[in-house]
Write an enzyme that holds these catalytic residues in place. Structure first.
Site, PDB file in Angstrom:
ATOM      1  CD  GLN A 179      -2.893  -0.865   0.746  1.00  0.00           C
ATOM      2  OE1 GLN A 179      -3.310   0.136  -1.252  1.00  0.00           O
ATOM      3  NE2 GLN A 179      -3.482  -1.644  -0.334  1.00  0.00           N
ATOM      4  CB  CYS A 325     -18.295 -12.593   3.626  1.00  0.00           C
ATOM      5  SG  CYS A 325     -20.365 -11.371   3.828  1.00  0.00           S
TER       6      CYS A 325
HETATM    7  N1  PLP Z   1      -0.536  -7.208   1.361  1.00  0.00           N
HETATM    8  C1  PLP Z   1      -2.414  -5.865   1.504  1.00  0.00           C
HETATM    9  C2  PLP Z   1      -1.323  -4.989   2.125  1.00  0.00           C
HETATM   10  C3  PLP Z   1      -2.299  -5.222   0.462  1.00  0.00           C
HETATM   11  O1  PLP Z   1      -3.349  -4.966   0.401  1.00  0.00           O
HETATM   12  C4  PLP Z   1      -2.556  -6.624  -0.274  1.00  0.00           C
HETATM   13  C5  PLP Z   1      -4.408  -6.731  -1.191  1.00  0.00           C
HETATM   14  O2  PLP Z   1      -4.633  -6.508  -0.882  1.00  0.00           O
HETATM   15  C6  PLP Z   1      -1.763  -8.311  -0.389  1.00  0.00           C
HETATM   16  C7  PLP Z   1      -0.853  -8.056  -0.287  1.00  0.00           C
HETATM   17  C8  PLP Z   1      -2.017  -9.214  -1.020  1.00  0.00           C
HETATM   18  O3  PLP Z   1      -1.664  -8.313  -2.620  1.00  0.00           O
HETATM   19  P1  PLP Z   1      -2.066  -9.682  -4.402  1.00  0.00           P
HETATM   20  O4  PLP Z   1      -3.306  -8.921  -4.421  1.00  0.00           O
HETATM   21  O5  PLP Z   1      -1.136  -9.280  -4.945  1.00  0.00           O
HETATM   22  O6  PLP Z   1      -1.619 -10.407  -4.312  1.00  0.00           O
END
Ligand code: PLP
Length: 392
Positions: A179, A325
């Site tokens: 993020q 959910c």
């Molecule tokens: N780590 C964080 C902080 C995320 O927000 C996300 C996705 O929501 C992921 C890992 C997983 O990412 P990916 O969808 O590329 O597997």
């Protein structure tokens, strides 16, 4: 009806510049970069260039970049790969608010006999570095994984300090920076970060491509076994269009981030101030001092976040809640729960997450539409000041 997409921490629109650079790799540039012939070799050159760009984005060296299929793979490869390489049972330290892509591999290692600790956070989602220091005492080669920024609240962890503490204790330090990409500067040379994960679809590249940075000298057992791709560290024919795309997204983020952060902060702050002013009984979740510029997590007390999200969806507004959910019951988000948010607010949390493609007009549209939805749901809710909570 127009769509207002305020769910950019879930996924982002592919940037037009990114789409343009990918297209030839779905057409004439379909060679396999591992081939002996010049046709494949031509593609390999593009791959080299993409690796340099990805490295530049985080101030790494090109040979420290491994392209993966997503951040979930990067996180698993880092944590499980480091544990497997150690040959023993090093202690695993993470935080209670990580994404499942980190929490689940850590818990798997626990099931395999490692000691595993999930550090708690305070009511603003902040980490206590003293706890990290305590947990590292007496350990040998511990593996620590702490996220750069939280996907639900946008809270930024003190990653440089955490990495420094880990280095002093001889621990391997991984950060899930999914993020943070494009929203805050990432410099792996500025702190002793050993491994770092990124995901293309969170910063305007397509789904299905990720990055794992591994500092030179840090040892991992490869997660994917097979061919010799990615310098024997990640087998499987490369997702060339995806890699070209994520490299372009890195370049756009590198060049545009400073301006974007200013724009995102202005939009997010207007949204936050407007919602707090127009809706009574709200609580902003997360560390307002150290937060991603694009993220607002707000609890509307006495009502369900899911009900709010569904009503807003009917108005073309896309937002998220952190709930899982499962079998018909709505479990509140583990992040909001870990922060000890009061019961009346825990179920009513909604995440608004913006991107470079949002506008102030959209913010104003959302500010016009949300308050009546909240008022309507509050009227229907059995909870709230002066209500009986459904019991007579
Ligand atoms: N780590 C964080 C902080 C995320 O927000 C996300 C996705 O929501 C992921 C890992 C997983 O990412 P990916 O969808 O590329 O597997």
């Amino acid at each position: 009806m127009k769509t207002v997409y305020f769910d950019n921490n879930a996924t982002t629109a592919i940037a037009p510049e990114v789409r343009d650079v990918m297209l030839p790799f779905f057409g004439e540039l379909y060679g396999n970069p591992s081939s002996m012939h010049a046709f494949g070799g031509r593609v390999a050159k593009f791959l080299d260039r993409a690796r340099e760009e990805a490295a530049q984005f985080i101030n790494a060296e090109p040979d420290e970049i491994i392209f993966t299929s997503c951040a979930t793979e990067s996180d698993n490869a880092a944590i499980r790969g480091a544990a497997e390489f150690s040959g023993g049972k090093p202690k695993i330290i993470t935080s209670a608010v990580e994404h499942p892509a980190v929490l689940q591999p850590c818990r798997r290692l626990k099931a395999l006999g490692h000691e595993e600790v999930e550090l708690g956070v305070d009511e603003n989602g902040r980490l206590d570095l003293e706890r990290l220091r305590e947990e590292l005492k007496g350990t040998k080669g511990a593996i620590v994984s702490l996220m750069w920024a939280n996907n639900e609240t946008g809270t930024i962890f003190p990653i440089s300090e955490a990495a420094g503490i880990c280095r002093e204790a001889g621990a391997v330090f991984h950060t899930d920076a999914v993020q943070a990409a494009g929203k805050t500067k990432i410099d792996v040379k500025a702190a002793p970060i050993d491994m770092l994960s990124l995901s293309g679809h969170k910063f305007h590249a397509p789904k299905g491509v990720g990055i794992l940075y591994v500092r030179r000298g840090v040892k991992l057992k490869p997660f994917m076994l097979g061919g010799h791709q990615e310098n024997h560290r990640r087998a499987g024919t490369e997702n060339v269009p995806g890699i070209i795309a994520i490299a372009k997204a890195c370049e756009l983020a590198r060049l545009g981030m400073d301006t974007e952060i200013v724009q995102l902060t202005a939009m997010r702050d207007r949204l936050e101030a407007g919602l707090v002013a127009k809706c009574p009984d709200v609580r902003v979740n997360g560390d307002r001092e150290n937060r991603l510029a694009n993220t607002l997590n707000i609890s509307f007390e006495y009502i369900e976040g899911e009900a709010i999200a569904y009503h807003l969806s009917d108005l073309g507004i896309c937002v998220s809640t952190g709930s899982a959910c499962a079998s018909g019951s709505l479990e509140p988000s583990h992040v909001i729960r870990a922060m000890g948010v009061p019961f009346t607010a825990v179920h009513g949390s909604v995440r608004f997450s913006l991107s470079r493609y949002n506008t102030m007009e959209e913010v104003d549209y959302v500010l016009e539409k949300v308050p009546p939805v909240i008022a309507q749901l509050r009227e229907m809710s059995p909870f709230g000041p002066g209500k009986t909570g459904g019991m007579l």
